[in-house]
Every structure is written in C-alpha cells, then in structure tokens.
Design a protein around this motif. Structure first.
Motif, PDB file in Angstrom:
ATOM      1  N   ILE A 232       0.848  -1.193   0.000  1.00 36.45           N
ATOM      2  CA  ILE A 232       0.000   0.000   0.000  1.00 36.45           C
ATOM      3  C   ILE A 232       0.886   1.247   0.000  1.00 36.45           C
ATOM      4  CG2 ILE A 232      -1.696   1.309   1.340  1.00 36.45           C
ATOM      5  CD1 ILE A 232      -2.760  -1.366   2.373  1.00 36.45           C
ATOM      6  N   GLN A 233       0.600   2.159  -0.891  1.00 34.90           N
ATOM      7  CA  GLN A 233       1.392   3.386  -1.003  1.00 34.90           C
ATOM      8  C   GLN A 233       1.170   4.269   0.223  1.00 34.90           C
ATOM      9  OE1 GLN A 233       3.461   3.789  -3.570  1.00 34.90           O
ATOM     10  NE2 GLN A 233       4.282   5.666  -2.679  1.00 34.90           N
ATOM     11  N   LYS A 234       2.270   4.640   0.869  1.00 35.02           N
ATOM     12  CA  LYS A 234       2.187   5.470   2.067  1.00 35.02           C
ATOM     13  C   LYS A 234       2.434   6.928   1.713  1.00 35.02           C
ATOM     14  CE  LYS A 234       3.734   1.782   5.159  1.00 35.02           C
ATOM     15  NZ  LYS A 234       4.761   1.347   6.128  1.00 35.02           N
ATOM     16  N   THR A 235       1.819   7.805   2.488  1.00 36.70           N
ATOM     17  CA  THR A 235       2.034   9.242   2.291  1.00 36.70           C
ATOM     18  C   THR A 235       3.379   9.640   2.895  1.00 36.70           C
ATOM     19  OG1 THR A 235       0.928   9.779   4.375  1.00 36.70           O
ATOM     20  CG2 THR A 235      -0.454   9.639   2.394  1.00 36.70           C
ATOM     21  N   ASP A 236       3.833  10.844   2.549  1.00 35.85           N
ATOM     22  CA  ASP A 236       5.110  11.331   3.080  1.00 35.85           C
ATOM     23  C   ASP A 236       5.062  11.460   4.600  1.00 35.85           C
ATOM     24  OD1 ASP A 236       6.087  11.433   0.536  1.00 35.85           O
ATOM     25  OD2 ASP A 236       5.613  13.563   0.236  1.00 35.85           O
ATOM     26  N   GLU A 237       3.910  11.890   5.119  1.00 34.70           N
ATOM     27  CA  GLU A 237       3.772  12.030   6.572  1.00 34.70           C
ATOM     28  C   GLU A 237       3.872  10.671   7.271  1.00 34.70           C
ATOM     29  OE1 GLU A 237       1.767  13.319   4.371  1.00 34.70           O
ATOM     30  OE2 GLU A 237       2.116  15.493   4.574  1.00 34.70           O
ATOM     31  N   GLU A 238       3.248   9.643   6.657  1.00 35.79           N
ATOM     32  CA  GLU A 238       3.300   8.298   7.242  1.00 35.79           C
ATOM     33  C   GLU A 238       4.720   7.737   7.203  1.00 35.79           C
ATOM     34  OE1 GLU A 238      -1.219   6.668   6.308  1.00 35.79           O
ATOM     35  OE2 GLU A 238       0.381   6.360   4.837  1.00 35.79           O
ATOM     36  N   LYS A 239       5.413   7.984   6.101  1.00 42.53           N
ATOM     37  CA  LYS A 239       6.802   7.524   5.994  1.00 42.53           C
ATOM     38  C   LYS A 239       7.682   8.222   7.022  1.00 42.53           C
ATOM     39  CE  LYS A 239       6.627   6.428   1.048  1.00 42.53           C
ATOM     40  NZ  LYS A 239       7.140   6.790  -0.292  1.00 42.53           N
ATOM     41  N   GLU A 240       7.438   9.516   7.197  1.00 46.24           N
ATOM     42  CA  GLU A 240       8.224  10.283   8.160  1.00 46.24           C
ATOM     43  C   GLU A 240       7.979   9.793   9.585  1.00 46.24           C
ATOM     44  OE1 GLU A 240       8.062  14.789   9.812  1.00 46.24           O
ATOM     45  OE2 GLU A 240       8.201  14.608   7.620  1.00 46.24           O
ATOM     46  N   GLU A 241       6.714   9.523   9.896  1.00 46.28           N
ATOM     47  CA  GLU A 241       6.368   9.027  11.227  1.00 46.28           C
ATOM     48  C   GLU A 241       6.968   7.641  11.474  1.00 46.28           C
ATOM     49  OE1 GLU A 241       4.555   9.042  15.017  1.00 46.28           O
ATOM     50  OE2 GLU A 241       5.058  10.628  13.575  1.00 46.28           O
ATOM     51  N   GLU A 242       6.946   6.809  10.447  1.00 47.49           N
ATOM     52  CA  GLU A 242       7.531   5.466  10.558  1.00 47.49           C
ATOM     53  C   GLU A 242       9.040   5.542  10.798  1.00 47.49           C
ATOM     54  OE1 GLU A 242       7.949   1.390   7.868  1.00 47.49           O
ATOM     55  OE2 GLU A 242       6.459   2.908   7.311  1.00 47.49           O
ATOM     56  N   TYR A 243       9.687   6.461  10.092  1.00 44.53           N
ATOM     57  CA  TYR A 243      11.135   6.635  10.257  1.00 44.53           C
ATOM     58  C   TYR A 243      11.461   7.170  11.657  1.00 44.53           C
ATOM     59  CZ  TYR A 243      15.917   8.167   9.388  1.00 44.53           C
ATOM     60  OH  TYR A 243      17.282   8.343   9.466  1.00 44.53           O
ATOM     61  N   ARG A 244      10.632   8.105  12.154  1.00 41.89           N
ATOM     62  CA  ARG A 244      10.847   8.665  13.491  1.00 41.89           C
ATOM     63  C   ARG A 244      10.769   7.576  14.562  1.00 41.89           C
ATOM     64  NH1 ARG A 244       8.081  10.061  17.861  1.00 41.89           N
ATOM     65  NH2 ARG A 244       6.069   9.454  16.984  1.00 41.89           N
ATOM     66  N   LEU A 245       9.763   6.734  14.446  1.00 42.58           N
ATOM     67  CA  LEU A 245       9.608   5.641  15.408  1.00 42.58           C
ATOM     68  C   LEU A 245      10.756   4.643  15.309  1.00 42.58           C
ATOM     69  CD1 LEU A 245       5.767   5.028  14.988  1.00 42.58           C
ATOM     70  CD2 LEU A 245       6.906   6.121  16.933  1.00 42.58           C
ATOM     71  N   LYS A 246      11.201   4.428  14.090  1.00 40.72           N
ATOM     72  CA  LYS A 246      12.311   3.498  13.877  1.00 40.72           C
ATOM     73  C   LYS A 246      13.597   4.015  14.512  1.00 40.72           C
ATOM     74  CE  LYS A 246      14.698   0.992  10.185  1.00 40.72           C
ATOM     75  NZ  LYS A 246      14.820   0.810   8.716  1.00 40.72           N
ATOM     76  N   MET A 247      13.818   5.319  14.426  1.00 38.14           N
ATOM     77  CA  MET A 247      15.021   5.928  14.995  1.00 38.14           C
ATOM     78  C   MET A 247      14.903   6.161  16.501  1.00 38.14           C
ATOM     79  SD  MET A 247      17.017   6.062  12.453  1.00 38.14           S
ATOM     80  CE  MET A 247      18.347   7.042  13.157  1.00 38.14           C
ATOM     81  N   GLY A 248      13.693   6.083  17.026  1.00 39.57           N
ATOM     82  CA  GLY A 248      13.501   6.219  18.462  1.00 39.57           C
ATOM     83  C   GLY A 248      13.431   7.649  18.965  1.00 39.57           C
ATOM     84  N   TYR A 249      13.096   8.600  18.080  1.00 36.22           N
ATOM     85  CA  TYR A 249      12.986  10.012  18.483  1.00 36.22           C
ATOM     86  C   TYR A 249      11.609  10.286  19.084  1.00 36.22           C
ATOM     87  CZ  TYR A 249      17.224  11.286  15.867  1.00 36.22           C
ATOM     88  OH  TYR A 249      18.513  11.400  15.419  1.00 36.22           O
ATOM     89  N   THR A 250      11.589  11.178  20.060  1.00 34.80           N
ATOM     90  CA  THR A 250      10.302  11.711  20.518  1.00 34.80           C
ATOM     91  C   THR A 250       9.851  12.772  19.518  1.00 34.80           C
ATOM     92  OG1 THR A 250      11.345  13.445  21.848  1.00 34.80           O
ATOM     93  CG2 THR A 250      10.928  11.312  22.929  1.00 34.80           C
ATOM     94  N   LYS A 251       8.610  13.191  19.617  1.00 34.27           N
ATOM     95  CA  LYS A 251       8.102  14.187  18.670  1.00 34.27           C
ATOM     96  C   LYS A 251       8.836  15.520  18.806  1.00 34.27           C
ATOM     97  CE  LYS A 251       3.465  12.374  17.927  1.00 34.27           C
ATOM     98  NZ  LYS A 251       2.014  12.658  17.937  1.00 34.27           N
ATOM     99  N   GLU A 252       9.158  15.886  20.058  1.00 32.38           N
ATOM    100  CA  GLU A 252       9.881  17.145  20.285  1.00 32.38           C
ATOM    101  C   GLU A 252      11.283  17.086  19.691  1.00 32.38           C
ATOM    102  OE1 GLU A 252       8.343  15.420  22.563  1.00 32.38           O
ATOM    103  OE2 GLU A 252       6.603  16.694  23.018  1.00 32.38           O
ATOM    104  N   ASP A 253      11.993  15.982  19.940  1.00 30.79           N
ATOM    105  CA  ASP A 253      13.350  15.828  19.390  1.00 30.79           C
ATOM    106  C   ASP A 253      13.318  15.778  17.869  1.00 30.79           C
ATOM    107  OD1 ASP A 253      14.427  15.809  21.901  1.00 30.79           O
ATOM    108  OD2 ASP A 253      14.480  13.613  22.071  1.00 30.79           O
ATOM    109  N   TRP A 254      12.300  15.100  17.355  1.00 30.89           N
ATOM    110  CA  TRP A 254      12.199  14.981  15.900  1.00 30.89           C
ATOM    111  C   TRP A 254      11.991  16.346  15.250  1.00 30.89           C
ATOM    112  CZ3 TRP A 254      13.426  11.905  12.134  1.00 30.89           C
ATOM    113  CH2 TRP A 254      12.851  12.074  10.870  1.00 30.89           C
ATOM    114  N   GLU A 255      11.115  17.142  15.832  1.00 33.06           N
ATOM    115  CA  GLU A 255      10.863  18.477  15.286  1.00 33.06           C
ATOM    116  C   GLU A 255      12.115  19.348  15.375  1.00 33.06           C
ATOM    117  OE1 GLU A 255       8.316  19.589  13.651  1.00 33.06           O
ATOM    118  OE2 GLU A 255       7.222  17.693  13.863  1.00 33.06           O
TER     119      GLU A 255
END
Length: 279
Positions: free
Chosen positions: A228-251
């Motif tokens: 299933i084709q993922k949106t850029d936001e979904e890919k970004e969120e998946e990558y953030r979780l994979k790297m273990g960043y919190t939302k604040e650190d990610w931003e």
C-alpha cells in the motif's frame, strides 16, 4: 561392522512393524464386495432380481429365491440369459440373507459407492480377488514411515554422540569437569535427538498445514499492507519511530536539518555544484 549390524536391526524392526501395522489397520475386502459394487454400477438391484422389497424378511427372500432358482436353474433352462440370471440370483440371495452384507448393500443403495472405492477398489477384485481400503493403506504407510524415521533419527543421534565422546576434545573437557558428563551438553548438527514435533505424522498433519496457513496469512495480510502506497507524513512518522525520536526531538532535528540545507544552498560550493550539473 557395528554400523552394518545396526542397519540390519533397523531393517528387521521396520519389516516387523510394517507387517504388524498392515495386519492391524488394513481391512481386507472380499471379491464379493467389489462384485456388488460393479453390479450396482450396472444398475442391478438385488431386491428387484429376487422380486422382494427392502422390508422383506429373510424367510420371504429365501422363499422367492427358491422359486426363481428352480425356474432359471441351468438343468431346467438352457437359455444363456437364464444362466446369467441364475448366477445373479445366487449372489443376491447370498448378500441379502446375511446381516452384515445386507446392511452394507442397503448403505450402498442410499449413499452410493464410497469415494475411496471409486478408482481403486471396485476393479481390484478382477485382478487380485482381494483388495484393501485405500484409507487404511495410506494410514499404515504413514505410521510405518513415522516409526522408521524416528528409529533412524534415534540411532543416528546416539551413534554420533558415541563418536563425539571418543574425541580428544570431549575427553579433555570431561577431565576438566572431574568426569561429570551431565555438565557437558553435546549438540550435533544434522543428528538432532528425535522429538514429538519431529515425528513424520505430526509434521504431516499439524506442522506442515500450520506453515502453509501461516504463509498464506503472511502473503495475503502482511505483504498486502506493505504494497500500500504510504504518504510522506506516514513515511516520516515510521522513520521517526524506527530511529527512536520523541516528537519534540524529531521536530528539533527536522528544523536544524532544514536550516543546514538552507545554509548549504547559499554556499559557493553548492552553487558551483549546480552549475557543473547543468552543463
């Protein structure tokens, strides 16, 4: 020499088990049984042959048989059709005056020829006179293969353990442990000790179907979602979780990355790179 003796023992055990298994699980069928099946396929009804009904008693069947057999007896009637009918009368009488065969015949009239007799059993009597229930034959073979595989694995495992204990490495390790063999765990690849899960019958009826269902489930449900084709936001969120960043650190890192990119675009090296790329 020891290996040859072990192989002879295994072969002898397998032959014995095969004979015992076949005797226990294989149900022999007489030629009469398959003759009945062939008559049924030809549309011959033993009740009609004897001019009786399914509700007729044994005495009524015998009475009708005596009457018809006298009429069509070869000594009294020389016609070929009468001779064939006389043979059928005898067979019908034999089937319908015995409790077991009459019960089987009544079931045949209601349910038809069993699926396992369709291609294997109904013609067998023509060639051998006796046949076996195919289901029982298959079950017997599975049991024999299971036992044979278990005996082979067990013998192989123990022979390899025996060899391993004769090596210098094992003896040295044993000496270090003051002769305590329980402290040494031997793991031999390719000669594992047989377990319940390694039994052929368990693998055939449980493990193998489970693996097939698991593969089907993986293919249909898990892989389906991967395509299933993922949106850029979904890919970004998946990558953030994979790297273990919190939302604040990610931003924060995202903001810094954008600033570095803007700074890079203003540098002379980047402009030089763009000019060389456009040439």
């Amino acid at each position: 020499m020891i290996q040859v003796k072990n192989k002879i023992k295994i072969i002898s055990i397998l032959i014995t088990l095969f004979i015992l298994t076949i005797n226990q699980v294989v149900e022999c069928k007489s030629s009469l049984y398959y003759s009945i099946l062939n008559d049924y396929e030809k549309g011959i009804d033993y009740y009609k042959i004897l001019n009786v009904t399914k509700d007729s008693t044994y005495s009524e069947i015998k009475k009708s048989f005596r009457k018809l057999s006298l009429k069509h007896h070869p000594d009294r009637n020389v016609e070929k059709s009468s001779h064939s009918l006389y043979i059928l009368l005898n067979q019908a009488h034999s089937v319908l005056t015995t409790d077991e065969t009459r019960k089987e015949y009544d079931e045949l009239l209601v349910n038809g020829i069993p699926w396992h007799e369709n291609y294997y059993g109904k013609y067998a009597y023509r060639y051998t006179g006796i046949s076996h229930d195919l289901r029982h034959v298959l079950l017997g073979l599975i049991i024999v293969i299971t036992i044979g595989k278990f005996v082979y694995q067990y013998n192989k495992h123990h022979s390899m353990i025996k060899r391993a204990k004769q090596t210098d490495q094992y003896k040295k390790r044993l000496a270090q442990l003051d002769g305590d063999e329980d402290e040494i765990q031997l793991v031999i690849q390719g000669a594992d000790k047989p377990t319940i899960s390694s039994l052929f019958i368990i693998q055939l009826f449980f493990i193998f179907p489970f693996k097939i269902l698991k593969s089907i489930y993986t293919f249909i449900f898990i892989n389906k979602f991967k395509f299933i084709q993922k949106t850029d936001e979904e890919k970004e969120e998946e990558y953030r979780l994979k790297m273990g960043y919190t939302k604040e650190d990610w931003e924060y890192h995202k903001k810094k990355s954008i600033e570095r990119m803007e700074k890079l675009k203003q540098s002379g090296k980047y402009k030089k790179y763009l000019r060389s790329k456009n040439k």
